[in-house]
Motif scaffolding. Structure first.
Motif, PDB file in Angstrom:
ATOM      1  N   GLU A   1       0.854  -1.182   0.000  1.00 23.85           N
ATOM      2  CA  GLU A   1       0.000   0.000   0.000  1.00 23.85           C
ATOM      3  C   GLU A   1       0.889   1.231   0.000  1.00 23.85           C
ATOM      4  OE1 GLU A   1      -2.267   1.810   3.556  1.00 23.85           O
ATOM      5  OE2 GLU A   1      -3.645   0.366   2.628  1.00 23.85           O
ATOM      6  N   LEU A   2       0.792   2.023  -1.057  1.00 27.34           N
ATOM      7  CA  LEU A   2       1.570   3.256  -1.154  1.00 27.34           C
ATOM      8  C   LEU A   2       0.702   4.423  -0.730  1.00 27.34           C
ATOM      9  CD1 LEU A   2       3.375   2.721  -4.577  1.00 27.34           C
ATOM     10  CD2 LEU A   2       4.259   2.280  -2.283  1.00 27.34           C
ATOM     11  N   ARG A   3       1.326   5.395  -0.053  1.00 31.05           N
ATOM     12  CA  ARG A   3       0.612   6.592   0.410  1.00 31.05           C
ATOM     13  C   ARG A   3       1.403   7.829   0.029  1.00 31.05           C
ATOM     14  NH1 ARG A   3      -3.200   5.992   4.222  1.00 31.05           N
ATOM     15  NH2 ARG A   3      -3.521   3.898   4.988  1.00 31.05           N
ATOM     16  N   GLY A   4       0.693   8.929  -0.108  1.00 27.67           N
ATOM     17  CA  GLY A   4       1.354  10.204  -0.339  1.00 27.67           C
ATOM     18  C   GLY A   4       1.546  10.498  -1.810  1.00 27.67           C
ATOM     19  N   GLU A   5       2.588  11.263  -2.110  1.00 27.22           N
ATOM     20  CA  GLU A   5       2.871  11.700  -3.472  1.00 27.22           C
ATOM     21  C   GLU A   5       3.961  10.831  -4.095  1.00 27.22           C
ATOM     22  OE1 GLU A   5       3.664  15.874  -3.600  1.00 27.22           O
ATOM     23  OE2 GLU A   5       1.706  16.381  -2.771  1.00 27.22           O
ATOM     24  N   ILE A   6       3.640  10.286  -5.253  1.00 33.17           N
ATOM     25  CA  ILE A   6       4.581   9.445  -5.984  1.00 33.17           C
ATOM     26  C   ILE A   6       5.043  10.282  -7.174  1.00 33.17           C
ATOM     27  CG2 ILE A   6       4.947   7.225  -7.101  1.00 33.17           C
ATOM     28  CD1 ILE A   6       4.091   7.102  -4.099  1.00 33.17           C
ATOM     29  N   ASP A   7       6.159  10.959  -6.983  1.00 35.98           N
ATOM     30  CA  ASP A   7       6.663  11.887  -7.999  1.00 35.98           C
ATOM     31  C   ASP A   7       8.174  11.839  -8.034  1.00 35.98           C
ATOM     32  OD1 ASP A   7       7.327  13.169  -5.642  1.00 35.98           O
ATOM     33  OD2 ASP A   7       6.013  14.885  -5.967  1.00 35.98           O
ATOM     34  N   LEU A   8       8.795  12.828  -8.652  1.00 39.91           N
ATOM     35  CA  LEU A   8      10.248  12.852  -8.817  1.00 39.91           C
ATOM     36  C   LEU A   8      10.975  12.790  -7.475  1.00 39.91           C
ATOM     37  CD1 LEU A   8      12.594  13.063 -10.792  1.00 39.91           C
ATOM     38  CD2 LEU A   8      12.409  15.541 -10.649  1.00 39.91           C
ATOM     39  N   ASP A   9      10.437  13.424  -6.445  1.00 38.77           N
ATOM     40  CA  ASP A   9      11.087  13.390  -5.133  1.00 38.77           C
ATOM     41  C   ASP A   9      11.123  11.982  -4.543  1.00 38.77           C
ATOM     42  OD1 ASP A   9      11.619  16.105  -5.141  1.00 38.77           O
ATOM     43  OD2 ASP A   9       9.778  16.634  -4.080  1.00 38.77           O
ATOM     44  N   ALA A  10      10.149  11.166  -4.880  1.00 38.30           N
ATOM     45  CA  ALA A  10      10.079   9.807  -4.335  1.00 38.30           C
ATOM     46  C   ALA A  10      10.797   8.786  -5.212  1.00 38.30           C
ATOM     47  CB  ALA A  10       8.613   9.406  -4.180  1.00 38.30           C
ATOM     48  N   ASP A  11      11.256   9.195  -6.368  1.00 39.37           N
ATOM     49  CA  ASP A  11      11.767   8.259  -7.375  1.00 39.37           C
ATOM     50  C   ASP A  11      12.849   7.323  -6.850  1.00 39.37           C
ATOM     51  OD1 ASP A  11      12.161   7.093  -9.959  1.00 39.37           O
ATOM     52  OD2 ASP A  11      13.859   8.449 -10.255  1.00 39.37           O
ATOM     53  N   ALA A  12      13.939   7.843  -6.356  1.00 45.96           N
ATOM     54  CA  ALA A  12      15.083   6.994  -5.980  1.00 45.96           C
ATOM     55  C   ALA A  12      14.726   6.025  -4.854  1.00 45.96           C
ATOM     56  CB  ALA A  12      16.272   7.867  -5.578  1.00 45.96           C
ATOM     57  N   GLU A  13      14.088   6.539  -3.818  1.00 39.63           N
ATOM     58  CA  GLU A  13      13.760   5.671  -2.683  1.00 39.63           C
ATOM     59  C   GLU A  13      12.701   4.639  -3.043  1.00 39.63           C
ATOM     60  OE1 GLU A  13      12.577   8.474   0.263  1.00 39.63           O
ATOM     61  OE2 GLU A  13      14.630   8.907   0.880  1.00 39.63           O
ATOM     62  N   LEU A  14      11.676   5.070  -3.769  1.00 38.08           N
ATOM     63  CA  LEU A  14      10.603   4.148  -4.127  1.00 38.08           C
ATOM     64  C   LEU A  14      11.089   3.113  -5.144  1.00 38.08           C
ATOM     65  CD1 LEU A  14       7.725   3.324  -3.669  1.00 38.08           C
ATOM     66  CD2 LEU A  14       7.010   5.032  -5.340  1.00 38.08           C
ATOM     67  N   ARG A  15      11.990   3.505  -6.023  1.00 33.62           N
ATOM     68  CA  ARG A  15      12.574   2.550  -6.976  1.00 33.62           C
ATOM     69  C   ARG A  15      13.289   1.424  -6.219  1.00 33.62           C
ATOM     70  NH1 ARG A  15      13.743   3.245 -12.252  1.00 33.62           N
ATOM     71  NH2 ARG A  15      13.387   5.475 -12.006  1.00 33.62           N
ATOM     72  N   LEU A  16      14.090   1.784  -5.223  1.00 35.72           N
ATOM     73  CA  LEU A  16      14.781   0.766  -4.425  1.00 35.72           C
ATOM     74  C   LEU A  16      13.786  -0.127  -3.690  1.00 35.72           C
ATOM     75  CD1 LEU A  16      17.774   2.769  -2.926  1.00 35.72           C
ATOM     76  CD2 LEU A  16      17.869   0.949  -4.627  1.00 35.72           C
ATOM     77  N   TYR A  17      12.762   0.498  -3.150  1.00 34.96           N
ATOM     78  CA  TYR A  17      11.749  -0.258  -2.408  1.00 34.96           C
ATOM     79  C   TYR A  17      11.041  -1.258  -3.328  1.00 34.96           C
ATOM     80  CZ  TYR A  17       7.701  -1.234   0.514  1.00 34.96           C
ATOM     81  OH  TYR A  17       6.732  -1.862   1.247  1.00 34.96           O
ATOM     82  N   LEU A  18      10.575  -0.798  -4.488  1.00 36.50           N
ATOM     83  CA  LEU A  18       9.879  -1.688  -5.411  1.00 36.50           C
ATOM     84  C   LEU A  18      10.818  -2.734  -6.006  1.00 36.50           C
ATOM     85  CD1 LEU A  18       7.451   0.775  -7.219  1.00 36.50           C
ATOM     86  CD2 LEU A  18       6.882  -0.962  -5.511  1.00 36.50           C
ATOM     87  N   ASP A  19      12.078  -2.371  -6.225  1.00 32.12           N
ATOM     88  CA  ASP A  19      13.055  -3.360  -6.698  1.00 32.12           C
ATOM     89  C   ASP A  19      13.208  -4.482  -5.679  1.00 32.12           C
ATOM     90  OD1 ASP A  19      13.432  -2.012  -9.051  1.00 32.12           O
ATOM     91  OD2 ASP A  19      15.479  -1.364  -8.604  1.00 32.12           O
ATOM     92  N   GLY A  20      13.205  -4.137  -4.407  1.00 36.97           N
ATOM     93  CA  GLY A  20      13.279  -5.154  -3.362  1.00 36.97           C
ATOM     94  C   GLY A  20      12.054  -6.055  -3.350  1.00 36.97           C
ATOM     95  N   MET A  21      10.912  -5.479  -3.661  1.00 41.12           N
ATOM     96  CA  MET A  21       9.673  -6.263  -3.690  1.00 41.12           C
ATOM     97  C   MET A  21       9.567  -7.139  -4.936  1.00 41.12           C
ATOM     98  SD  MET A  21       7.840  -5.833  -1.099  1.00 41.12           S
ATOM     99  CE  MET A  21       7.695  -4.787   0.325  1.00 41.12           C
TER     100      MET A  21
END
Length: 168
Positions: A38-58
């Motif tokens: 479940e993702l929350r908040g804004e999924i944009d350029l600011d979230a790119d690097a951290e969210l990419r790592l998170y989803l890569d782990g998943m």
């Protein structure tokens, strides 16, 4: 957890599910054999690097069945959409399945306009997505189309009108 890919999952997942810098957060759990993120908040350029790592782990293990719940997302831009496409490709490469949950009209319209609603249809509820995940995926022939004796067929990836070269 003796398999190397299982140990890799533990190393790749971010220690903090909440990003203090960008404000996005996530929560994951396992339901009916699916990993639900479940993702929350804004999924944009600011979230790119951290969210990419998170989803890569998943998405790093084989045969993963991943459900991404976008209902609590308040904003998603082209960077967020590219992260979903990347996760979808990674899951498919590992013979898995990725499903989306989302009911926001703007999200649904964005997926439709970009053509992402074909490879990544958004289910209105988590129950609908889990039920779709239990159904058998389409047969290869259904996805690839029948190849006749005229030669190989060109398969559109659904991301645009230009056929993709399968050797790339």
């Amino acid at each position: 957890m003796s398999e190397p890919w299982q140990q890799d999952i533990l190393r790749r997942r971010p220690a903090l599910p909440v990003s203090r810098r960008t404000g996005w957060s996530s929560r994951s759990r396992v339901l009916a054999g699916h990993t639900v993120v479940e993702l929350r908040g804004e999924i944009d350029l600011d979230a790119d690097a951290e969210l990419r790592l998170y989803l890569d782990g998943m998405t790093c293990r084989p045969f993963v069945r991943l459900v991404v719940d976008l209902r609590p997302v308040t904003f998603i831009d082209c960077v967020g959409l590219s992260l979903l496409v990347r996760a979808h490709r990674r899951v498919r490469e590992r013979a898995g399945r990725l499903l989306l949950v989302g009911s926001d009209p703007l999200l649904l319209r964005t997926l439709r306009i970009t053509g992402l609603d074909r490879p990544l249809p958004a289910h209105p509820t988590l129950d609908h997505a889990l039920a779709a995940g239990e159904a058998s995926p389409p047969a290869v022939e259904d996805v690839m189309g029948a190849t006749g004796s005229e030669g190989p067929s060109v398969v559109s990836q659904g991301y645009g009108e230009t056929p993709q070269d399968p050797t790339v």
